[in-house]
Design a protein around this motif. Structure first.
Motif, mmCIF file in Angstrom:
data_model
loop_
_atom_site.group_PDB
_atom_site.id
_atom_site.type_symbol
_atom_site.label_atom_id
_atom_site.label_comp_id
_atom_site.label_asym_id
_atom_site.label_seq_id
_atom_site.Cartn_x
_atom_site.Cartn_y
_atom_site.Cartn_z
ATOM 1 N N ALA A 1 0.831 -1.209 0.000
ATOM 2 C CA ALA A 1 0.000 0.000 0.000
ATOM 3 C C ALA A 1 0.865 1.258 0.000
ATOM 4 C CB ALA A 1 -0.927 -0.004 1.212
ATOM 5 N N MET A 2 1.934 1.273 0.799
ATOM 6 C CA MET A 2 2.789 2.453 0.866
ATOM 7 C C MET A 2 3.630 2.628 -0.394
ATOM 8 S SD MET A 2 1.862 3.989 3.470
ATOM 9 C CE MET A 2 3.045 5.317 3.180
ATOM 10 N N LEU B 1 2.440 1.948 -3.355
ATOM 11 C CA LEU B 1 1.469 2.580 -4.241
ATOM 12 C C LEU B 1 1.281 4.060 -3.897
ATOM 13 C CD1 LEU B 1 -1.228 -0.246 -4.455
ATOM 14 C CD2 LEU B 1 0.433 0.414 -6.216
ATOM 15 N N VAL B 2 1.288 4.373 -2.597
ATOM 16 C CA VAL B 2 1.151 5.772 -2.179
ATOM 17 C C VAL B 2 2.352 6.585 -2.661
ATOM 18 C CG1 VAL B 2 1.129 7.333 -0.194
ATOM 19 C CG2 VAL B 2 -0.300 5.292 -0.179
ATOM 20 N N GLY B 3 3.565 6.049 -2.459
ATOM 21 C CA GLY B 3 4.761 6.747 -2.911
ATOM 22 C C GLY B 3 4.775 6.957 -4.412
ATOM 23 N N TYR B 4 4.405 5.913 -5.144
ATOM 24 C CA TYR B 4 4.330 6.014 -6.607
ATOM 25 C C TYR B 4 3.293 7.061 -7.005
ATOM 26 C CZ TYR B 4 4.217 4.357 -11.456
ATOM 27 O OH TYR B 4 4.298 4.273 -12.821
ATOM 28 N N GLY B 5 2.139 7.009 -6.327
ATOM 29 C CA GLY B 5 1.046 7.916 -6.672
ATOM 30 C C GLY B 5 1.367 9.370 -6.395
ATOM 31 N N VAL B 6 2.084 9.640 -5.291
ATOM 32 C CA VAL B 6 2.438 11.025 -4.957
ATOM 33 C C VAL B 6 3.333 11.627 -6.033
ATOM 34 C CG1 VAL B 6 3.794 12.442 -3.362
ATOM 35 C CG2 VAL B 6 2.117 10.814 -2.471
ATOM 36 N N ILE C 1 7.222 1.820 6.711
ATOM 37 C CA ILE C 1 6.383 2.771 5.977
ATOM 38 C C ILE C 1 7.245 3.733 5.165
ATOM 39 C CG2 ILE C 1 4.814 4.743 6.256
ATOM 40 C CD1 ILE C 1 3.555 3.241 8.618
ATOM 41 N N SER D 1 8.991 1.887 2.259
ATOM 42 C CA SER D 1 8.028 1.510 1.226
ATOM 43 C C SER D 1 7.610 2.720 0.405
ATOM 44 C CB SER D 1 6.794 0.857 1.862
ATOM 45 O OG SER D 1 7.155 -0.270 2.628
ATOM 46 N N PHE D 2 7.335 3.830 1.093
ATOM 47 C CA PHE D 2 6.987 5.070 0.390
ATOM 48 C C PHE D 2 8.137 5.494 -0.526
ATOM 49 C CE2 PHE D 2 7.115 9.652 -0.058
ATOM 50 C CZ PHE D 2 5.814 9.973 -0.396
ATOM 51 N N GLY E 1 8.279 3.275 -3.657
ATOM 52 C CA GLY E 1 7.277 3.632 -4.653
ATOM 53 C C GLY E 1 7.644 4.892 -5.405
#
Length: 284
Positions: free
Chosen positions: A76-77, A79-84, A237, A240-241, A244
């Motif tokens: 999930a993190m 994906l959050v890092g990639y998305g940001v 976290i 992982s961020f 991503g």
């Protein structure tokens, strides 16, 4: 000197130094250098991919091995890092209009080379349709956007150093990532200085402003290091961020830029060499 001070120094070199070099290159743009920069970027992409897959993500998962919930948290993190980073780049593209306007029927509608991607192509056409002040404002908008973009990239360096903080200034994942992020910042610096200079700003001042856009990288590194030092979950976290964010940088920025600079098979070879080099750095 403790690790936190090293993080600030190394990140300053990668952030301010990388964008500053890009600003300098943009001020005296030379197409003959594109092949060299292409190989550097593709090599950096390969090293970064190795560090993310074999170091950062591995350590993030190892914080709580054999836990399905923890694995889901890591994914999930990522994906959050990639998305940001994706969102920030989307805003940059929408705000600054990175493609050269369609000039004639024979001109491609998409940026198909580096000079178009960083706004240095067809300046005569730009000046016919835009005033110098509009180019200057566009450069300032790009500077602000790149500065914002550099904040999460700094977190990558800080999080990686939090993972290996006992090692200080050594060839760790954080040190390697600082190098490749510095290389990655060169084209970003070019994208800031070129429109500023075209808009009438003196070259030394434009290069100085461009270098300053790398300053938020330091703040991001401090945040990433602090978050990663709070405990196993916060470190996972943070790592992982960071992973991503770097995966987007590799596949959404470094490789496309390398291919635009040199349309051949050599960027792929450069990435392979980079991946193998990354593996040697991590496992040797």
């Amino acid at each position: 000197m403790n690790t936190f001070v090293w993080v600030i120094i190394i990140t300053a070199i990668a952030g301010i130094g990388g964008t500053g070099i890009g600003g300098l290159v943009g001020g005296m743009f030379n197409k003959d250098s594109e092949k060299t920069v292409s190989l550097l970027l593709s090599f950096a992409a390969g090293v970064m991919l190795s560090v993310v897959c074999f170091d950062l993500l591995s350590d993030a998962i190892d914080q709580q091995p054999n836990s399905t919930f923890h694995l889901v948290l890591v994914i999930a993190m990522v994906l959050v890092g990639y998305g940001v980073i994706f969102l920030l780049n989307y805003i940059i593209d929408k705000t600054t209009n990175p493609e050269v306007p369609h000039i004639d029927n024979n001109h491609p509608k998409t940026a198909d080379q580096l000079s178009e991607l960083i706004h240095s192509d067809h300046y005569h056409e730009h000046k016919k349709k835009k005033t110098p002040s509009s180019l200057f404002i566009g450069g300032l908008v790009m500077a602000f956007a790149i500065a914002l973009h550099n904040l999460p990239e700094g977190m990558v360096i800080g999080a990686s150093y939090a993972q290996d903080k006992a090692m200080g200034f050594t060839i760790t994942g954080g040190f390697v990532l600082a190098i490749v992020i510095g290389l990655h910042n060169i084209p970003e610096g070019m994208s800031v200085s070129v429109p500023l200079i075209a808009g009438g700003m003196k070259k030394p001042k434009a290069i100085f402003v461009t270098a300053l856009t790398g300053a938020p990288t330091i703040l991001g590194a401090m945040l990433g290091y602090s978050l990663g030092s709070m405990g196993p979950i916060s470190l996972a976290i943070s790592l992982s961020f960071a992973s991503g964010a770097m995966l987007y940088v590799v596949f959404g920025e470094l490789l496309p830029e390398a291919i635009l600079m040199w349309r051949s098979k050599f960027p792929a070879f450069g990435m392979l060499v980079g991946m193998l080099t990354g593996m040697v750095i991590i496992f040797a």
